[in-house]
Design an enzyme around this catalytic site. Structure first.
Site, PDB file in Angstrom:
ATOM      1  N   HIS A   1      41.793  33.512  81.314  1.00 46.80           N
ATOM      2  CA  HIS A   1      41.142  34.831  81.128  1.00 46.80           C
ATOM      3  C   HIS A   1      40.840  34.948  79.640  1.00 46.80           C
ATOM      4  O   HIS A   1      41.760  35.042  78.816  1.00 46.80           O
ATOM      5  CB  HIS A   1      42.112  35.930  81.607  1.00 46.80           C
TER       6      HIS A   1
ATOM      7  N   HIS B   1      36.064  40.563  89.845  1.00 43.06           N
ATOM      8  CA  HIS B   1      35.241  39.357  89.699  1.00 43.06           C
ATOM      9  C   HIS B   1      34.056  39.425  90.650  1.00 43.06           C
ATOM     10  O   HIS B   1      33.697  38.436  91.286  1.00 43.06           O
ATOM     11  CB  HIS B   1      36.080  38.105  90.000  1.00 43.06           C
TER      12      HIS B   1
ATOM     13  N   HIS C   1      31.419  35.086  83.949  1.00 47.63           N
ATOM     14  CA  HIS C   1      32.437  35.900  84.613  1.00 47.63           C
ATOM     15  C   HIS C   1      31.962  36.163  86.032  1.00 47.63           C
ATOM     16  O   HIS C   1      31.010  36.888  86.248  1.00 47.63           O
ATOM     17  CB  HIS C   1      32.662  37.216  83.867  1.00 47.63           C
TER      18      HIS C   1
ATOM     19  N   ASP D   1      41.564  34.698  88.182  1.00 52.83           N
ATOM     20  CA  ASP D   1      41.984  34.004  86.957  1.00 52.83           C
ATOM     21  C   ASP D   1      43.380  33.394  87.079  1.00 52.83           C
ATOM     22  O   ASP D   1      43.629  32.287  86.584  1.00 52.83           O
ATOM     23  CB  ASP D   1      41.950  34.960  85.764  1.00 52.83           C
TER      24      ASP D   1
ATOM     25  N   GLU E   1      41.624  41.293  87.708  1.00 56.06           N
ATOM     26  CA  GLU E   1      40.355  41.762  87.133  1.00 56.06           C
ATOM     27  C   GLU E   1      39.253  41.624  88.167  1.00 56.06           C
ATOM     28  O   GLU E   1      39.183  40.625  88.882  1.00 56.06           O
ATOM     29  CB  GLU E   1      40.033  40.863  85.931  1.00 56.06           C
TER      30      GLU E   1
ATOM     31  N   GLU F   1      40.016  37.011  77.387  1.00 58.66           N
ATOM     32  CA  GLU F   1      40.526  38.062  76.493  1.00 58.66           C
ATOM     33  C   GLU F   1      41.969  37.832  76.049  1.00 58.66           C
ATOM     34  O   GLU F   1      42.428  38.434  75.083  1.00 58.66           O
ATOM     35  CB  GLU F   1      40.396  39.429  77.182  1.00 58.66           C
TER      36      GLU F   1
ATOM     37  N   GLU G   1      33.538  29.858  87.920  1.00 58.17           N
ATOM     38  CA  GLU G   1      34.663  30.410  88.662  1.00 58.17           C
ATOM     39  C   GLU G   1      34.435  30.364  90.176  1.00 58.17           C
ATOM     40  O   GLU G   1      35.359  30.108  90.953  1.00 58.17           O
ATOM     41  CB  GLU G   1      34.940  31.848  88.211  1.00 58.17           C
TER      42      GLU G   1
END
Lengths: 263, 263, 263, 263, 263, 263
Positions: free
Chosen positions: F120, F36, F177, F45, F34, F122, F182
């Site tokens: 992650h 980032h 995010h 992630d 994904e 989701e 992170e």
């Protein structure tokens, strides 16, 4: 092998720029988590297909996507069977769905050529179906000249190399599970993962021409290997690796260049 | 070949009686509806697997279930490709589901040994998955010593027969689509379905080591055959048929008899 | 009935030529493998729908595809129930998937009118869903004026014929399983498959207005037939067959010709 | 009709106590959201099946679960077709899945008899499959003497009532969509939802014996009704309702009481 | 609240006229059938989401579709767990399929804005997936400026309202199952469905940070409520309701009006 | 961090021995591919969840399975949206199927405690469903005291640590995010993968309370990050990492030890 071929190490902005400026090929290594005897790790197939993919990608300027770490069920005649501890598999529907989702997404992002580089025999047909299902959702206009390829790396090992690796004659890929090919490649590519002191010996397994389910467990050798890795060396591994990488890279380059190919 | 091996010709009461008194084996022929060149009918695979199954069943006292008349998608490297008119295929999920449903039902009815006899290369892995999924719903107690087998009939053609049928050397099963094997068998088993005057000639197709999707249609020979049926005769068909039937029957009988097989 | 209406007997090149030059209709017979009492074979539904389809196809110049040899689960009120030995069924998802795959493929190949000719009551709604799902993947432009039809052959037996076949009054299709209709048709179309000496007698089964699952097995008559085939003869079979075939052929021809039908 | 038969109005503790002390029956009304002409609301089928279920539940001391407000696709021959605005349907897989999930859960909670009371013709076979799939996951011991039933309420309207409601002869259930039955029932059970001033007139629709997809839209009457509700009155609605409710209640009570029924 | 916002009360012709003349929004309330302690009914979530939807629809001139009466499995940390009697849930695949089918159908009918108004925490991600899958089958041209929205009503309760409803500090939505929010709303919207004499007391449940399956049943409080409804009143319910309805209506109106939103 | 916690590095015989002699816990890290932002790699992630898992495993003597390198679709409010280049996602059905297959296999092999460690947002609900479906196929006896756990690592970061990492107040996980958490973790754990010179600045994204599909692309910040990583340092990363690893390890150890937990 430098790490800059790996897609998951790139940031999204850099990827977007490359996709806008290049006809990018993306190689997806496909492995398994499967027993490979007492001398090889469970992750052998994913490690080997990733290493081969990285070698090819470097030659082509392609990228390597995160590997499938799990594959379709191990079958007794090619991997010892799915009943063995350590062997952890996906059902057909899952492999197909995963393949379909990824092909769909990568095609939408703009990759030109998406190559599944398979390292676990049992996966092949399910990868094929996933590719085919993904393509159903694109019409010709959306797809343009983009396409997907599927190959198993051992099909690219040449006759000459085989003759060198198997001086007593090549016994066939079907019983090459934890045998000379995989062991030699691992000795070359990830020597610390191999423990040759635990390598099994003895003659190759003789299995029926049919598949039986439930399996008769006693038909799989105790070691889990279908043939012994006798004579596997890092040098043979290098030979096998270099040969497969070169042949695959050449084939992919040819396919990319072949403007005359009518779709 | 008498028709009394065919399950769909039996009435239910007779079947019930047999199942109560015998350890019955049931062979399910699996074919396809697929182009086989200009000289062979679309139903070639189902016809051949049904005939082989009937031959085996007669030797064993087994029954033959209605064949799968449709199979998994034709792939370019083994059947010319799924894009050709006449080729009418099922998706993987459908082949798997059909196999699972039938294995489940036939096991519940009490058949001892259920054999899928495959006549279309592309089907194999999906039949395997269907068998495996069906078995998930039985526990050991319910299953007892019953089991399922999966085989492709050409794997039972012996070296000696190959040498007779292919005097110039056997080119490999991979390009045997509409070629000598299938044509000879059809000439022996269903001669009125073959029109040798339309048989294509020329060298065998040379296809890449990878599968590409969408297919490059031009890579499939115009005839749809991957190799020419040059030299196919009814006599060779008989040789092939008798050899395969005998070898399969012997193998199945051995498996049925092998009380020592630990499950 | 000549065999040249059967699609699986055609070669792919001939089919391609016909599809390029004709508006071809294709009839897919749909049957089951289901107990039909002690006097009729398990394959009755597939045999009858295939024979009716062939009769219609000859009148129309249409083709007949390989039949569905297996159908949806037998229900107690229309077929005795799915628990009976010999009855071998597909789940709903499988029938739907099979139908969807085939409609999709046949439409792409270029057939104009694809007709499912049903011979097993329980199949109907699942065939309908499969047809509908297949059409979802075609837009109007791709589809043009091609379409699919679904019918059960017994709906085309006329009042007059019913009066002749059932002189004491027609008891309704719902209990016509292994009864007069199917037995008479089989006596006409496949007499060697019928053993009238084993035909059951007695009054028709009286079943509840509801479906119950799991079934109360005792509610199905021992014979498996929901009504007795008393008075079934080959002559009545011919009457039924000729009537159904003519009526279906007329209806399909009308539909094909009706240029005024707005889609 | 009091609201205390409705499961969603109960609290969980009360339900738990009842399930521990009673052999509880649970009725699940099944409807649709479907055009029913200009004079009846889209929710007609769910309203009617809920009202019938409540009437039956009161007589039996049963509970009524939340209705299925959406059903399987409307078919042209029974509901005008799925293309009409307002008609909002579920695919077969969804109806089956929903049914399976609920039967599984309700059986685990301890209901004795689970009855699907259908009010939309097209649903029937998919409810049946969902019931059957749910039962696959219970073995005999887990299931005990619990079971599921499936019925359509109109099958319980008696001959005598039909004669009173249709003095000129009953035209058959197949064209009863937005016609006398549903309109009369709505006039009795939910009069404020009916606007008889908008009721269509004219003869009943004449539809082919086959189903065609895509539908020929012009074959559905402009009103969406397959027959006119001429002569529908609240009195007739009461007659129909009372008759169906009594007959269903009697049948369910008999089935519950029938200790002699061998499972 | 007048009933004329409910889609199932409309007839199809009126709906068709409105869709041709207005940019109609449709709100689909999503609930569950789930234990909510001894003082609240099983249908609490569907009742509340329906009432909130109706309030919003009245402000906007929107319609309210039939609610989802069943939702995804109750999880221990948000609803006590799926093992409790009365809790009757759908699997993820079913919620997704139902959502996909309905979005597809409502978009085809011409609704401009389709809003899922969620009242059961566990549903959210599955509704999202269903929406996304439905949109896959529309291309940009077919979709135009139509779209779908997903929200949970409690996310629209403002800080100020929270301060009034929870004078001792808001404990977080995660343990609001059968607690102050839902109880107060039910006291305002459906007082006859609440029995405050059975309301549990005591401190809020303390649950682990992980989800464990199978659940340790003893971790759910005996009442099934994760926090006590202490201090819940109809007045607080009105406050919560009015605040959520106003805020949702304002947000949806803004989104509808925002011509500047680039899709 | 030593590599000997990684399952794919073990050989099958060693694993078998450990499973026979220990109550082994297995941690499966779950990530995504994904975007980032411009400063973090696509694989963030999966890298983070793998590193956290390895840290926990070392403390517990557990093993770490191959990570899920692909996750569920990125949602605009938590990850910027699934439309962004580089973001490559699986559908819900695929994540569920993969989870189900692996839990089933790992439980059968004999692992005692199987932990999905999510990185992650989701993914969560789909992992939960996969776990639940897998458990359906085990009865109590087969399962014994084995179980599965699901957690997101950020839920284990304590208040005190948050106060240190976010001196101006913690803005909430929802916009984390590519933000401070992170970025700091990556600076600590994989510094060569971060390019702080490309880190975006500016205020956090303000997104609606609803999810909209299709997304309004302009609502996602150009950078793809929902908040800026201002002030992220390797030191803060170490603080976050050590805190999360310790807290998770403590919680898992407690759960393993808690013999008093009634299942």
């Amino acid at each position: 092998m430098s790490s800059n071929v790996f897609l998951d190490q790139l940031d999204a902005h850099t990827l977007r720029d490359r996709l806008e400026n290049e006809k990018l090929a993306l190689i997806i290594p496909v492995g398994s988590l499967e027993q490979h005897g007492p001398h090889l790790p469970l992750g052998t197939d994913a490690m080997l297909s990733t290493k081969v993919a990285a070698g090819v990608a470097e030659k082509l300027g392609a990228l390597v996507a995160p590997a499938f770490a799990y594959g379709y069920k191990s079958q007794q005649k090619s991997g010892g069977g799915n009943h063995l501890v350590g062997t952890t598999s996906l059902s057909a529907a899952t492999v197909i769905a995963q393949t379909k989702d990824l092909v769909t997404s990568y095609l939408k992002q703009g990759f030109q050529q998406i190559i599944f580089l398979n390292g676990h025999y049992e996966n092949y047909q399910f990868l094929y179906e996933g590719m085919d299902l993904a393509l159903e959702s694109f019409n010709k206009e959306q797809l343009g000249d983009r396409y997907t390829l599927l190959l198993s790396y051992w099909d690219y090992v040449g006759e000459e190399t085989l003759a060198q690796v198997y001086p007593n004659g090549f016994p066939g890929w079907d019983i090459e599970h934890g045998g000379v090919l995989e062991t030699a490649l691992m000795l070359h590519l990830s020597p610390h993962s191999v423990d040759m002191s635990r390598a099994p010996g003895g003659p190759a397994a003789v299995l029926p021409k049919f598949d039986r389910l439930p399996v008769v467990a006693a038909r799989t050798p105790q070691s889990g290997c279908l043939s012994a890795p006798d004579g596997a060396t890092a040098e043979k591994g290098k030979l096998l690796y270099d040969d497969a990488v070169s042949a695959i890279a050449a084939d992919l380059a040819l396919e990319l260049a072949d403007a005359a190919v009518a779709v």
